[in-house]
Scaffold this active site. Structure first.
Site, mmCIF file in Angstrom:
data_model
loop_
_atom_site.group_PDB
_atom_site.id
_atom_site.type_symbol
_atom_site.label_atom_id
_atom_site.label_comp_id
_atom_site.label_asym_id
_atom_site.label_seq_id
_atom_site.Cartn_x
_atom_site.Cartn_y
_atom_site.Cartn_z
ATOM 1 N N CYS A 1 53.326 17.585 -8.903
ATOM 2 C CA CYS A 1 53.487 18.682 -9.854
ATOM 3 C C CYS A 1 52.148 19.221 -10.327
ATOM 4 O O CYS A 1 52.058 20.364 -10.739
ATOM 5 C CB CYS A 1 54.288 18.214 -11.056
ATOM 6 S SG CYS A 1 55.717 17.262 -10.590
ATOM 7 N N THR B 1 63.466 15.326 -14.340
ATOM 8 C CA THR B 1 62.952 16.242 -15.359
ATOM 9 C C THR B 1 64.017 16.528 -16.424
ATOM 10 O O THR B 1 63.737 16.496 -17.627
ATOM 11 C CB THR B 1 62.509 17.567 -14.695
ATOM 12 O OG1 THR B 1 61.475 17.265 -13.755
ATOM 13 C CG2 THR B 1 61.996 18.566 -15.725
#
Ligand code: PLP
Length: 384
Positions: free
Chosen positions: A326, A73
């Site tokens: 996610c 990320t």
């Protein structure tokens, strides 16, 4: 067979022995700050240097082009807004795709609120981005193209090399999110023609919370964190030596294990795909049959609610996923499944099974045994 049966390797992988061994001293007797001049510091700096070389060697880069981050990320965020802001004087247009991970999509959306234009390219029914469409989307303001190497939900291997060639021809920066690809397929930054590449430790039997961004020498990028001189002043902060050592060892090990592992895993994946399509009525494979990650099998089932299927499989001892970790838990259907043309109902009834280093034939057979029954039970509950 070990219980539960873990078939969610795209979410995360268990820490490998090589990584654990490399980390151990840094969780105990060794503790120096790599910036310290004394011997404890130098030892830590040496461990980081070694890991940097291991990561670089695994992807065909130079050690000076590897920057440690906290994971995929962070690498994606830095690549996207770091190059956008660092090249602001050259233009304000970015090209990416509709199926990127949110770690790419959300920084792009943030940039849109801050003066940038972003083109989100569509994909075909199997999740492939068209290099022709990349070329057509270029403008004289384009500063970045970001296209993932492999999709995390449906496993599609994108034509990264072709897109890299287009970027090079037009002297535009090319970022590729290779978080799912590194450790699963052979990766070479030079043959892909990538200027920036994101990778993450916990997807390849390294620790969680560590990753790297490859930044080709000469690429203009803004610093991610301003502070001390760590990571050549681009990502300040005392380094996580244990995790970095673990990542280095995991990368070296993954290169070594890859040829045998990927062939074995791909064979199990194909067995699973065949078995599901033959034995579960109303099932379809998401993503291509060929040109997909060795460990990825993504399905949609008619008249099934994905979360209910996941819970039932969990009760039966199988750890799988409904899409990307996610987005699971949210009621929104996966943006990737929508992008390949699935309607809300079909996208909602999806199951991602991802295989890895420890997956065995018995585990796949056990899932093939349980899945048709579980799907039938769920349909019965809905009166179908
Ligand atoms: N990019 C892709 C394609 C991923 O699959 C993931 C994680 O699932 C990420 C980025 C984020 O990586 P991390 O979990 O290391 O932050």
């Amino acid at each position: 067979m070990k219980a539960p049966i873990y078939l969610d390797y795209a979410s995360t992988t268990p820490l490998g022995e090589a990584a654990a061994e490399a980390m151990r001293p840094w969780l105990g007797e060794r503790f120096g700050n790599p910036s310290s001049v004394h011997r404890r510091g130098r030892e830590a700096q040496t461990a980081i240097g070694r890991a940097r070389k291991q990561v670089a060697a695994a992807i065909g880069a130079d050690a000076s082009e590897i920057f440690f981050t906290s994971g995929g990320t962070e690498s994606d965020n830095w690549a996207i807004w770091g190059t956008a802001l660092g090249n602001r004087d050259r233009g304000n247009h970015i090209i990416t795709t509709a199926i990127e991970h949110h770690a790419v999509l959300n920084p792009c959306r943030w940039l849109e609120k801050n003066g940038f234009d972003v083109t989100y390219l569509p994909v075909d029914g199997e999740g492939f981005v068209s290099p022709k469409q990349v070329r057509e989307a270029l403008t004289d303001r384009t500063v970045l193209i970001s296209v993932m190497t492999a999709n995390n939900e449906i496993g599609t291997l994108e034509p990264a090399e072709e897109i890299g060639r287009i970027a090079r021809e037009h002297r535009i920066c090319f970022h590729t999110d290779a978080v799912q690809a590194v450790g699963a397929i052979p990766i070479d930054v030079r043959s892909i023609g990538a200027d920036l590449m994101s990778l993450s430790g916990h997807k390849l039997h390294g620790p969680q919370g560590i990753g790297a961004l490859y930044i080709r020498t000469g690429v203009r990028i803004d610093p991610l964190l301003r502070g001390g001189a760590q990571e050549r002043g681009l990502r300040a902060g005392t380094e996580n030596v244990a995790a970095i050592a673990g990542l280095g060892a995991a990368m070296a090990e993954s290169v070594h294990a890859l040829p045998e592992r990927s062939a074995r895993v791909a064979a199990l994946r194909d067995r699973l795909i065949r078995g599901v399509l033959e034995n579960v009525p109303g099932s379809r494979l998401n993503g291509p049959r060929e040109k997909r990650l060795p460990g990825n099998a993504s399905f949609s089932f008619e008249n099934i609610e994905g979360e209910a299927l996941l819970l039932r499989l969990d009760l039966a001892g199988f750890c799988c996923s409904s899409g990307s970790a996610c987005t699971s838990g949210s009621q929104e259907p996966s943006h990737v499944l929508e992008a390949i043309g699935l309607d809300r109902e079909a996208a909602g009834g999806s199951l991602r099974v991802t295989l890895g280093a420890e997956t065995t034939e018995e585990e796949i057979e056990a899932l093939l045994e349980a899945l048709p029954r579980t799907v039938a039970q769920l349909r019965q509950l809905r009166g179908i």
